[in-house]
Design an enzyme around this catalytic site. Sequence first.
Site, PDB file in Angstrom:
ATOM      1  NE  ARG A   1      -4.221  -0.142   2.072  1.00 61.47           N
ATOM      2  CZ  ARG A   1      -4.990  -0.039   2.759  1.00 61.47           C
ATOM      3  NH1 ARG A   1      -5.160  -0.661   3.951  1.00 61.47           N
ATOM      4  NH2 ARG A   1      -6.146   0.755   2.632  1.00 61.47           N
TER       5      ARG A   1
ATOM      6  NE  ARG B   1      -8.291  -0.128  12.029  1.00 62.76           N
ATOM      7  CZ  ARG B   1      -7.676  -0.419  10.920  1.00 62.76           C
ATOM      8  NH1 ARG B   1      -6.971  -1.446  10.596  1.00 62.76           N
ATOM      9  NH2 ARG B   1      -7.668   0.691   9.891  1.00 62.76           N
TER      10      ARG B   1
ATOM     11  CB  VAL C   1       1.418   7.286   0.176  1.00 58.93           C
ATOM     12  CG1 VAL C   1       0.402   6.746   1.080  1.00 58.93           C
ATOM     13  CG2 VAL C   1       2.659   7.317   0.703  1.00 58.93           C
TER      14      VAL C   1
HETATM   15  C1  UD1 Z   1      -9.488   3.024   0.999  1.00 52.46           C
HETATM   16  C2  UD1 Z   1     -10.211   2.612   1.974  1.00 52.46           C
HETATM   17  C3  UD1 Z   1     -10.295   1.093   2.021  1.00 52.46           C
HETATM   18  C4  UD1 Z   1     -10.501   0.470   0.543  1.00 52.46           C
HETATM   19  C5  UD1 Z   1      -9.870   1.183  -0.248  1.00 52.46           C
HETATM   20  C6  UD1 Z   1     -10.243   0.320  -1.474  1.00 52.46           C
HETATM   21  C7  UD1 Z   1     -10.217   4.503   3.365  1.00 52.46           C
HETATM   22  C8  UD1 Z   1      -9.801   5.379   4.585  1.00 52.46           C
HETATM   23  N1  UD1 Z   1      -9.921   3.436   3.163  1.00 52.46           N
HETATM   24  O1  UD1 Z   1      -8.015   2.663   0.981  1.00 52.46           O
HETATM   25  O2  UD1 Z   1     -11.046   0.789   3.164  1.00 52.46           O
HETATM   26  O3  UD1 Z   1     -10.211  -0.904   0.817  1.00 52.46           O
HETATM   27  O4  UD1 Z   1      -9.773   2.332  -0.437  1.00 52.46           O
HETATM   28  O5  UD1 Z   1     -11.402   0.714  -1.821  1.00 52.46           O
HETATM   29  O6  UD1 Z   1     -10.953   5.180   2.480  1.00 52.46           O
HETATM   30  N2  UD1 Z   1      -1.924   2.677  -4.585  1.00 52.46           N
HETATM   31  C9  UD1 Z   1      -0.677   2.899  -4.865  1.00 52.46           C
HETATM   32  N3  UD1 Z   1      -0.232   4.006  -4.780  1.00 52.46           N
HETATM   33  C10 UD1 Z   1      -0.847   5.001  -4.056  1.00 52.46           C
HETATM   34  C11 UD1 Z   1      -2.207   5.070  -3.576  1.00 52.46           C
HETATM   35  C12 UD1 Z   1      -2.687   3.436  -3.884  1.00 52.46           C
HETATM   36  O7  UD1 Z   1      -0.139   2.088  -5.558  1.00 52.46           O
HETATM   37  O8  UD1 Z   1      -0.318   6.481  -3.781  1.00 52.46           O
HETATM   38  C13 UD1 Z   1      -2.584   1.176  -4.550  1.00 52.46           C
HETATM   39  C14 UD1 Z   1      -2.782   0.533  -3.370  1.00 52.46           C
HETATM   40  O9  UD1 Z   1      -1.745  -0.065  -2.969  1.00 52.46           O
HETATM   41  C15 UD1 Z   1      -3.948  -0.288  -3.813  1.00 52.46           C
HETATM   42  C16 UD1 Z   1      -4.746   0.252  -4.770  1.00 52.46           C
HETATM   43  O10 UD1 Z   1      -4.025   1.392  -5.106  1.00 52.46           O
HETATM   44  O11 UD1 Z   1      -3.370  -1.476  -4.439  1.00 52.46           O
HETATM   45  C17 UD1 Z   1      -6.087   1.226  -4.353  1.00 52.46           C
HETATM   46  O12 UD1 Z   1      -5.674   1.789  -2.938  1.00 52.46           O
HETATM   47  P1  UD1 Z   1      -6.522   2.965  -2.367  1.00 52.46           P
HETATM   48  O13 UD1 Z   1      -7.679   3.091  -3.232  1.00 52.46           O
HETATM   49  O14 UD1 Z   1      -5.430   4.201  -2.418  1.00 52.46           O
HETATM   50  O15 UD1 Z   1      -6.795   2.314  -0.921  1.00 52.46           O
HETATM   51  P2  UD1 Z   1      -6.957   3.202   0.346  1.00 52.46           P
HETATM   52  O16 UD1 Z   1      -7.459   4.908  -0.232  1.00 52.46           O
HETATM   53  O17 UD1 Z   1      -5.694   3.445   1.219  1.00 52.46           O
END
Ligand code: UD1
Length: 417
Positions: free
Chosen positions: A122, A397, A124
Amino acid sequence: MDKLVIQGGVPLNGEIRISGAKNAALPILCAGLLAEQPLRLSAVPHLRDVTTMLELLGHMGMRIAVDERMNVELDAGDIHTPEAPYAMVKTMRASILVLGPLLTRFGHARVSLPGGCAIGSRPVDLHIKGLQAMGAEIHIEHGYIEARADRLKGARIFTDLVTVTGTENLMMAAALADGTTVLENAAREPEVIDLAECLIKMGARIEGAGSDVITIHGVERLYGTEHRVVCDRIEAGTYLVATAMTGGKVRLANARADLLEAVIEKLREAGADVEHDADSIGIQRHGTLKSVNVRTAPHPAFPTDMQAQFMALNTVADGIARVTETIFENRFMHVQEMRRLGADIEVDGHTAIVRGAPHLDGATVMATDLRASASLVLAGLVARGDTMIERIYHIDRGYERIEEKLSALGARIKRVH
Ligand code: UD1
């Protein structure tokens, strides 16, 4: 540490009320950092993640008042430490949501880089790249994201993956930027829309939330307002699956079927009758529970946050199901625990093949992440004998008073210390 003990085999019946959505409340609490006057929120769920976010905001200098009904008032008039320390970010990755608001409002933010978590690495990177495209100078130093910008500038930002918190972070940052920002391949989740609605009430100029292109015209300042957090579609979906599994008849108040279309379609395919009005959903099942294939994808497709619950459903359904996870790399930890209850599941890469069994048998299992824990509760509700679920702080949570709500529907479930 608290545990849940469930005696399975009781059909669920009755009515419960669904709480405000965790995943909407968390970004909206962060939006409080953007306002020059108090932001008043209602229907904030009483959850551990919300408490963690309030502690984090408090650490920065946010003045916070919470009453017994979880009405929350936030006043960002005196932010002295625009920083999210490691100790807090490591317990809740959504802490990254303070990055955009802090940077755009105060010109500086220091946010610990989240580490790996139970469901995968995960990263950012997309949050960071988006802010850089808006002119931010960002360095990673000693495990912290150090971000600076006199004033962010509007930009066209394409994210090659759909990211929910990434979209939210960039939308909040763009709200106070100089000029227009266009987010392409934006997340369409209802929680993104709820955040946008709150920001618009605060004076932001945002168009297209709910579609994959969001346009934000930056403004000089944002003001206080009042906002009620949208209902939690994942909590609602979890209780719908529970009822489909146990049989019985349940009505969920404060639940919106229009936010759960993909899930409801699968529940109908599994043999449940689902009907709804504008703000409640009813479900009942009398006949056989049938296996259903699911494949997770960004909204409006089937949500990854409901994958584990449908895995549980398939363990006791008639037939063989394929459950495919496309969002997270390692979101099958519940499989090992379900096997301890007698489930027949084989994992092949990102797909689990689930062969439905006539019954599960109670055992001691361990919660590993939030939705995996919920799926173990569902399995426990249909298993013969007692299921003991350890490490339930994961459930706290994201599910408000889960044992009270299930007890109200007739389940034999208790929390033991
Ligand atoms: C949010 C939700 C979580 C849900 C997820 C997917 C919140 C607080 N949490 O998590 O409950 O399971 O959406 O619906 O709203 N990724 C990258 N780089 C980035 C960001 C994301 O590679 O900078 C990837 C992640 O590893 C993952 C995918 O993108 O494989 C989607 O993740 P993301 O939608 O960002 O999840 P969250 O926002 O963390």
